[in-house]
Scaffold this motif. Sequence first.
Motif, mmCIF file in Angstrom:
data_model
loop_
_atom_site.group_PDB
_atom_site.id
_atom_site.type_symbol
_atom_site.label_atom_id
_atom_site.label_comp_id
_atom_site.label_asym_id
_atom_site.label_seq_id
_atom_site.Cartn_x
_atom_site.Cartn_y
_atom_site.Cartn_z
ATOM 1 N N LEU A 268 0.649 -1.231 -0.279
ATOM 2 C CA LEU A 268 0.030 -0.378 -0.112
ATOM 3 C C LEU A 268 1.013 1.146 -0.113
ATOM 4 O O LEU A 268 0.740 1.936 -0.762
ATOM 5 N N PHE A 269 2.047 0.777 1.093
ATOM 6 C CA PHE A 269 2.554 2.594 1.050
ATOM 7 C C PHE A 269 3.920 2.344 -0.293
ATOM 8 O O PHE A 269 4.832 2.869 -0.026
ATOM 9 N N ASN A 270 4.192 1.533 -0.979
ATOM 10 C CA ASN A 270 4.862 1.162 -2.477
ATOM 11 C C ASN A 270 4.064 0.646 -3.285
ATOM 12 O O ASN A 270 4.451 -0.223 -3.950
ATOM 13 N N PRO A 271 3.534 2.320 -4.099
ATOM 14 C CA PRO A 271 2.724 1.822 -5.129
ATOM 15 C C PRO A 271 3.207 1.601 -6.398
ATOM 16 O O PRO A 271 2.518 0.817 -7.330
ATOM 17 N N GLY A 272 4.489 1.196 -6.276
ATOM 18 C CA GLY A 272 5.159 1.021 -7.284
ATOM 19 C C GLY A 272 4.979 0.147 -7.756
ATOM 20 O O GLY A 272 5.112 -1.196 -9.270
ATOM 21 N N ASN A 273 4.851 -1.198 -6.736
ATOM 22 C CA ASN A 273 4.719 -3.026 -6.633
ATOM 23 C C ASN A 273 2.431 -2.833 -6.461
ATOM 24 O O ASN A 273 2.235 -2.848 -5.721
ATOM 25 N N TYR A 274 1.869 -3.210 -8.038
ATOM 26 C CA TYR A 274 0.254 -2.862 -7.983
ATOM 27 C C TYR A 274 0.719 -4.142 -9.376
ATOM 28 O O TYR A 274 0.856 -4.251 -9.833
ATOM 29 N N ILE A 275 -0.852 -4.600 -9.715
ATOM 30 C CA ILE A 275 -1.319 -5.328 -10.249
ATOM 31 C C ILE A 275 -2.392 -4.070 -11.457
ATOM 32 O O ILE A 275 -2.982 -3.736 -10.966
ATOM 33 N N LYS A 276 -1.894 -4.436 -12.959
ATOM 34 C CA LYS A 276 -2.129 -3.651 -13.814
ATOM 35 C C LYS A 276 -3.699 -4.284 -14.191
ATOM 36 O O LYS A 276 -2.299 -5.526 -15.077
ATOM 37 N N ALA A 277 -4.852 -4.440 -14.614
ATOM 38 C CA ALA A 277 -5.577 -5.728 -15.124
ATOM 39 C C ALA A 277 -5.510 -4.809 -16.566
ATOM 40 O O ALA A 277 -4.781 -3.823 -17.251
ATOM 41 N N ARG A 278 -5.806 -5.331 -17.678
ATOM 42 C CA ARG A 278 -6.412 -5.515 -19.243
ATOM 43 C C ARG A 278 -7.141 -4.465 -19.227
ATOM 44 O O ARG A 278 -9.086 -4.772 -19.488
ATOM 45 N N THR A 279 -6.809 -3.195 -19.493
ATOM 46 C CA THR A 279 -8.074 -2.431 -19.179
ATOM 47 C C THR A 279 -7.925 -1.339 -21.221
ATOM 48 O O THR A 279 -6.967 -1.218 -20.792
ATOM 49 N N LYS A 280 -8.930 -1.159 -20.722
ATOM 50 C CA LYS A 280 -9.181 -0.165 -22.482
ATOM 51 C C LYS A 280 -8.816 1.399 -22.256
ATOM 52 O O LYS A 280 -10.090 1.955 -22.603
ATOM 53 N N ASN A 281 -8.239 2.157 -21.157
ATOM 54 C CA ASN A 281 -8.690 3.472 -20.790
ATOM 55 C C ASN A 281 -7.908 4.460 -21.825
ATOM 56 O O ASN A 281 -7.734 5.747 -21.411
ATOM 57 N N LYS A 282 -7.272 3.926 -23.131
ATOM 58 C CA LYS A 282 -6.276 5.048 -24.534
ATOM 59 C C LYS A 282 -7.050 6.210 -24.463
ATOM 60 O O LYS A 282 -8.538 5.571 -25.236
ATOM 61 N N ASP A 283 -6.974 7.142 -25.134
ATOM 62 C CA ASP A 283 -7.469 8.328 -25.294
ATOM 63 C C ASP A 283 -8.020 8.073 -26.970
ATOM 64 O O ASP A 283 -6.526 8.572 -27.494
ATOM 65 N N LYS A 284 -8.913 7.522 -26.800
ATOM 66 C CA LYS A 284 -9.098 7.220 -28.924
ATOM 67 C C LYS A 284 -9.705 8.512 -29.476
ATOM 68 O O LYS A 284 -9.517 8.638 -30.498
#
Length: 342
Positions: A268-284
């Motif tokens: 929690l206090f080291n946010p560089g360690n996170y799991i990133k899901a496969r989302t489609k958030n790119k601004d088209k």
Amino acid sequence: MNWEKVPIISQTGQKTKAIAPVIISASRATDIPAFYPGWFTERLKAGYTKWENPFNKTVQYISFSKARLVVFWSKNPEPLISHLDVIREKIPNYYFQFTLNDYEDEKLEPNVPEISKRIETFIRLSEKTGKNKLIWRFDPLILTDTTGIGELLRKVENIGDHLKNHTSKLVFSFVDINNYQKVQNNLKKEMINCREFTESEMDVFAAEVQKLNKKWGLEIGSCGEKVSLEQYGIIQNKCIDDDLIVNLFSQDNELMQFLGIEINQQYLFNPGNYIKARTKNKDKGQRKFCNCIASKDIGEYNTCPHLCKYCYANTSEGGAVSNWRRYLLNKSSETITGGQEK
């Protein structure tokens, strides 16, 4: 982006639906922090704003009820500083894209404050927000008859020497003239002979700015560029940046959920360690080589009185000034331009 829709009641009492974006961009289209900070805070209090598509003129209502982050874009955010505490009550997170160029001699940015004043504002804002929330942009890089790469580097070095302890990142782009007819027209009208960089000149600039960076220690990125400069240690930047957002605001669960981010509690206090899901958030809706994730811009074209000569967002100087004056007469309007209900 298909944002959630929520019901609102407009100023005229009309019941309607508004999109409810999670990330607000304020704004690529005009300088809201410099000229419209009071309007923005009043719209936050009202809970929504109204936006007109510059291409097809359709009107869209935008609710702030789900907003968790606002990204500010400005060449002079000084007028906004006194509003930040009020803004944070309505939208809990923010960071700044602060464009700090030096084209005083070239007269390309006629209505921005003098360079020393803007540097003072940058330092003051950094001290209030923290340097990681303040990104320095030298944007765009422009070559003229009198300003070559060496002179540009001198300008960048002067600013960088002042800002090195007040930001963590420098972002730059190379001017794009050929794709914007109105930019060509503005420069021709003002008899300003500007030109785009060649790829070899891009390489020269990238190598030299990274040499300067040895005394600054900043992360450096290019914005919306086809050419990769990674061999010089320069990343392809995301201005609306999910990685930066995680690093700054990892404890905002709603914002992380939108990004598709799961942070393990032990990290929690080291946010560089996170799991990133496969989302489609790119601004088209952005340019082909833009890497930004989705946000909703609330600015309107042809409303910025900076009147920068290379600006693609102003149709005409007279129109921009006229819209600014109309706003001054009707600051409580649902739209920046102060227009009447449509």
